[in-house]
Design a protein around this motif. Structure first.
Motif, PDB file in Angstrom:
ATOM      1  N   LEU A 118       0.688  -1.207   0.023  1.00 61.70           N
ATOM      2  CA  LEU A 118      -0.075   0.105  -0.098  1.00 61.70           C
ATOM      3  C   LEU A 118       0.797   1.280  -0.073  1.00 61.70           C
ATOM      4  N   VAL A 119       0.182   2.197  -0.804  1.00 61.60           N
ATOM      5  CA  VAL A 119       1.013   3.491  -0.572  1.00 61.60           C
ATOM      6  C   VAL A 119      -0.008   4.584  -0.187  1.00 61.60           C
ATOM      7  N   MET A 120       0.191   5.475   0.700  1.00 61.72           N
ATOM      8  CA  MET A 120      -0.662   6.341   1.329  1.00 61.72           C
ATOM      9  C   MET A 120      -0.625   7.765   0.669  1.00 61.72           C
ATOM     10  N   THR A 121      -1.732   8.008   0.102  1.00 59.49           N
ATOM     11  CA  THR A 121      -1.742   9.560  -0.604  1.00 59.49           C
ATOM     12  C   THR A 121      -2.505  10.428   0.161  1.00 59.49           C
ATOM     13  N   VAL A 122      -1.998  11.503   0.264  1.00 54.74           N
ATOM     14  CA  VAL A 122      -2.453  12.587   1.221  1.00 54.74           C
ATOM     15  C   VAL A 122      -2.677  13.889   0.118  1.00 54.74           C
ATOM     16  N   GLY A 123      -3.860  14.697   0.621  1.00 55.51           N
ATOM     17  CA  GLY A 123      -4.138  15.831  -0.115  1.00 55.51           C
ATOM     18  C   GLY A 123      -4.478  16.744   1.130  1.00 55.51           C
ATOM     19  N   VAL A 124      -3.937  17.747   1.007  1.00 58.18           N
ATOM     20  CA  VAL A 124      -4.155  18.752   2.126  1.00 58.18           C
ATOM     21  C   VAL A 124      -4.858  20.061   1.779  1.00 58.18           C
ATOM     22  N   GLU A 125      -5.811  20.589   2.684  1.00 60.29           N
ATOM     23  CA  GLU A 125      -6.488  21.802   2.766  1.00 60.29           C
ATOM     24  C   GLU A 125      -5.679  22.766   3.453  1.00 60.29           C
ATOM     25  N   VAL A 126      -4.875  23.568   2.924  1.00 62.36           N
ATOM     26  CA  VAL A 126      -4.054  24.688   3.530  1.00 62.36           C
ATOM     27  C   VAL A 126      -4.533  25.676   4.048  1.00 62.36           C
ATOM     28  N   GLU A 127      -4.945  26.103   5.307  1.00 63.25           N
ATOM     29  CA  GLU A 127      -5.782  27.209   5.599  1.00 63.25           C
ATOM     30  C   GLU A 127      -4.797  28.138   6.353  1.00 63.25           C
ATOM     31  N   PHE A 128      -4.988  29.428   5.965  1.00 58.60           N
ATOM     32  CA  PHE A 128      -4.090  30.515   6.739  1.00 58.60           C
ATOM     33  C   PHE A 128      -4.882  31.884   6.748  1.00 58.60           C
ATOM     34  N   TYR A 129      -4.214  32.689   7.689  1.00 57.68           N
ATOM     35  CA  TYR A 129      -5.217  34.217   7.675  1.00 57.68           C
ATOM     36  C   TYR A 129      -4.137  35.021   7.094  1.00 57.68           C
ATOM     37  N   ILE A 130      -4.677  35.860   6.408  1.00 58.57           N
ATOM     38  CA  ILE A 130      -4.055  37.125   5.900  1.00 58.57           C
ATOM     39  C   ILE A 130      -4.424  38.330   6.731  1.00 58.57           C
ATOM     40  N   MET A 131      -3.338  38.883   7.448  1.00 56.83           N
ATOM     41  CA  MET A 131      -3.254  39.779   8.212  1.00 56.83           C
ATOM     42  C   MET A 131      -2.842  41.120   7.974  1.00 56.83           C
ATOM     43  N   LYS A 132      -3.354  42.041   8.257  1.00 58.96           N
ATOM     44  CA  LYS A 132      -2.941  43.774   7.918  1.00 58.96           C
ATOM     45  C   LYS A 132      -2.740  44.383   9.332  1.00 58.96           C
ATOM     46  N   THR A 133      -1.931  45.442   9.337  1.00 64.07           N
ATOM     47  CA  THR A 133      -1.408  46.217  10.213  1.00 64.07           C
ATOM     48  C   THR A 133      -2.350  47.238  10.355  1.00 64.07           C
ATOM     49  N   ILE A 134      -2.616  47.598  11.790  1.00 64.72           N
ATOM     50  CA  ILE A 134      -3.635  48.716  12.175  1.00 64.72           C
ATOM     51  C   ILE A 134      -3.278  49.326  13.208  1.00 64.72           C
ATOM     52  N   LEU A 135      -3.552  50.931  13.598  1.00 61.12           N
ATOM     53  CA  LEU A 135      -2.870  51.359  14.692  1.00 61.12           C
ATOM     54  C   LEU A 135      -4.166  51.482  15.544  1.00 61.12           C
ATOM     55  N   LYS A 136      -4.012  50.933  16.889  1.00 61.88           N
ATOM     56  CA  LYS A 136      -4.727  51.335  17.930  1.00 61.88           C
ATOM     57  C   LYS A 136      -4.377  51.668  19.354  1.00 61.88           C
ATOM     58  N   ASP A 137      -4.916  52.807  19.691  1.00 62.00           N
ATOM     59  CA  ASP A 137      -4.303  53.470  20.765  1.00 62.00           C
ATOM     60  C   ASP A 137      -2.679  53.493  20.749  1.00 62.00           C
ATOM     61  N   GLY A 138      -2.311  53.972  19.369  1.00 61.02           N
ATOM     62  CA  GLY A 138      -1.072  54.379  19.001  1.00 61.02           C
ATOM     63  C   GLY A 138       0.051  53.201  19.025  1.00 61.02           C
ATOM     64  N   LYS A 139      -0.489  51.949  19.167  1.00 60.80           N
ATOM     65  CA  LYS A 139       0.209  50.745  18.855  1.00 60.80           C
ATOM     66  C   LYS A 139      -0.223  50.158  17.843  1.00 60.80           C
ATOM     67  N   GLU A 140       0.759  49.303  16.903  1.00 66.06           N
ATOM     68  CA  GLU A 140       0.488  48.682  15.801  1.00 66.06           C
ATOM     69  C   GLU A 140      -0.192  47.245  16.221  1.00 66.06           C
TER      70      GLU A 140
END
Length: 618
Positions: free
Chosen positions: A312-334
């Protein structure tokens, strides 16, 4: 002019050779008369405006003039064959850059135009691709082209423009031709020294899932490292994801080295880094002998066992999930925030991230990775080049509580794996006439039963961070309990059936796998669990139907019926799992436990999110 009349009457193209004579270098050639601008009166003649003309060898050294003619006259095309490989390498690059600066790219084509020796055809085809890649890569880096646009240019230059210009119908001619499979040695030669590469990254993944590398000048890579590898202290495998201190109680040797030897079959050009290649490395104690803690060899070892014992050979497919983030300023901090707040499969989400996604898909395709589909997931949310951050951390929360109003209902990010089994190239997970239980074959059922039975131990490798367990929540598309069902995405495992197949199962999906795992170790743990199912002919328990969700008590903390609630619980489970202890070995598991212990300690001691500062690593 007579030739043009004949060509027009038969609807044939015409090749015109201007510029320097590459073939013979005749002394009586007057280059002043070989300038393609001398064709202007002919090109202006209304009798010949419908002809199709191609200027061979891009009229070198009059490339600019030829490019001008192609930009002004619709009937003029350019072919830069024989200018490659006759010129020096940098001369070839500057020549192609010149013509692409002025000429329409859909009027440029390439032919090897080799003669006399077979090598001239081979070198023309090979070097032309390197030159065009170099020119287009620089154009992408400078922002003149996107990667999808560059890929379209490649297709035009090497195929589509010639098909159109010469009116070639190649669909039927080559449809039944089998591709020629090159020998392994020849493939390696083709993937050898590239003249515009300066650095090679030799890469490995440590026990904590960190991608690490050493960067080698290309000349040294081919003269030494390619064969002998690089020395690496074994303690490097004991670093945690928090910092570069060796974890306590890893059971790794306190001293000594292994050799990180490149696996040349994995060598690829780095799409996002100019003049660099990357290659995965195996860890060897001596030539031909793998180190017992080498993650790639662990996977290779158990893949060989399942093939030798069961074919037997195991075959794997992957659902790659990730977040795309942006930088904002809040109370003077990123602060980092998701790029968007759109729902599952939202069109608006794709619009918001389209430029990034285009480049991600193109980069993956350049690495010979097939992308089957892209969509936004149930979370709200590559990327440095675009002023963004991509993170694979399982559950991101701006304040570290994982219960703030922005992330409380987010599903987080996983890397769900779809698993099937094949034998002699055919899927044998599917039920047959000899055996059919829940649409699975005997192989399929036993393997899946083994995985389900050991899933809490598997989590030590597939859900490697304390943060990973924040993702296991009710109604968060991840599952909480040790059960399975057909096509039920709220459960830990599900079987998958193509539409219209009446319950015939082709593979199963496991949702307890995330993007912070060491992939070879995670996949090896699946095979280890599946082997137990095969060895003991395990039966899968009855499935849970969607209408049966009410049988679960979500307030019940009984670890016997649900997934581990923490990384600590997973560690406890694996050390009480006799099969994993026997198969992987106690010292190997202690090495993993030592790293987990330091990360759990940091997780408990830090106020807020202990992974917030190191999120860029994921």
């Amino acid at each position: 002019m007579h030739a043009l009349v004949v060509a027009q009457s038969y609807d044939l193209p015409m090749q015109i050779d201007t510029g320097f004579d590459f073939s013979f270098g005749e002394k009586d050639l007057d280059l002043r008369l070989a300038n393609p601008l001398n064709l202007r009166n002919l090109l202006e003649d209304k009798r010949f405006t419908k002809n199709r003309l191609v200027l061979l060898h891009v009229s070198y050294p009059f490339s600019k003039e030829a490019s001008y003619l192609a930009s002004v006259y619709p009937q003029v095309y350019l072919d830069f064959g024989l200018a490659i490989p006759k010129l020096r390498y940098h001369g070839m690059i500057s020549s192609v850059k010149e013509l692409m600066d002025i000429a329409p790219v859909n009027k440029v084509m390439f032919s090897t135009d080799g003669f006399a020796f077979a090598e001239s055809f081979y070198l023309g085809a090979q070097i032309a691709r390197e030159v065009v890649f170099s020119v287009l890569r620089d154009a992408c880096i400078d922002g003149d082209l996107s990667i999808p646009e560059a890929l379209a240019v490649v297709k035009d230059i090497f195929a589509e423009t010639a098909k159109q210009f010469y009116k070639l119908d190649v669909s039927s001619r080559y449809s039944d031709v089998e591709p020629h499979h090159l020998s392994t040695s020849f493939q390696k030669e083709q993937n050898d020294f590239l003249t515009d590469v300066t650095l090679v990254r030799v890469m490995w993944i440590d026990f904590s899932g960190q991608h690490r590398c050493r960067v080698i000048p290309q000349q040294r890579f081919y003269s030494s490292v390619k064969k002998h590898g690089l020395g690496l202290t074994v303690e490097c495998m004991g670093f945690t994801s928090i910092c570069d201190d060796v974890a306590d109680d890893t059971w790794l040797p306190p001293s000594g080295e292994v050799r990180t030897v490149p696996d040349l079959s994995t060598k690829r050009r780095v799409p996002w880094a100019k003049h660099q290649e990357m290659v995965l490395a195996d860890m060897l104690t001596e030539p031909g002998r793998a180190w017992q803690y080498c993650p790639r060899d662990v996977l290779r070892r158990y893949s060989k066992i399942i093939e030798d014992d069961y074919g037997l050979v195991m075959t794997v497919g992957v659902e790659v999930e990730f977040y795309i983030m942006k930088t904002i300023l809040k109370d003077g901090k990123e602060e980092l925030r998701p790029l968007d707040r759109t729902p599952y499969c939202s069109t608006a989400a794709i619009d918001a991230a389209s430029s990034v996604l285009d480049e991600i898909v193109a980069c993956l395709q350049s690495l010979n990775m097939t992308v089957e589909q892209v969509h936004s997931e149930a979370g709200k949310g590559i990327a440095r080049k675009h002023g963004l951050v991509a993170t694979f951390i399982p559950k991101y929360s701006p304040d570290g509580s994982y219960r703030d109003e922005l992330s409380a209902h987010d599903a987080g990010s996983g890397s769900h794996v779809h698993i099937s089994l094949s034998k002699n190239g055919e899927n044998v997970f599917t039920a047959s006439g000899d055996y059919n239980r829940y649409g699975m074959s005997k192989f399929g059922e036993s393997f899946m039963a083994g995985v389900l039975g050991h899933v809490r131990s598997i989590c030590v490798f597939t859900c490697p961070l304390p943060n990973s367990y924040e993702r296991f929540e009710n109604k968060a598309w991840n599952g909480l309990f040790l059960c399975w069902g057909p096509e039920t995405k709220e459960l830990t495992m599900r079987t998958c059936s193509p539409p219209g197949t009446d319950g015939v199962v082709t593979n199963f999906e496991l949702r307890t796998f995330d993007g912070c795992a060491n992939p070879p170790l995670g996949l090896a743990s699946l095979i280890v669990a599946g082997l137990d199912g095969l060895r003991h002919n395990l039966k899968i328990p009855d499935p849970v139907e969607p209408t049966d969700y009410n049988i679960f008590d979500y307030n019940d903390d009984n670890e016997d019926t649900r997934l581990p609630s923490s990384l600590s619980c997973s560690i406890i489970h694996i050390f009480s799992d006799e099969w994993f202890l026997e198969t992987l070995g106690e010292n190997f598991l202690k090495s993993r436990r030592g790293i987990c212990g330091d990360e759990i300690k940091a997780y408990c001691e830090c106020e807020g999110d202990p992974f917030g500062e190191v999120m860029y690593k994921f």
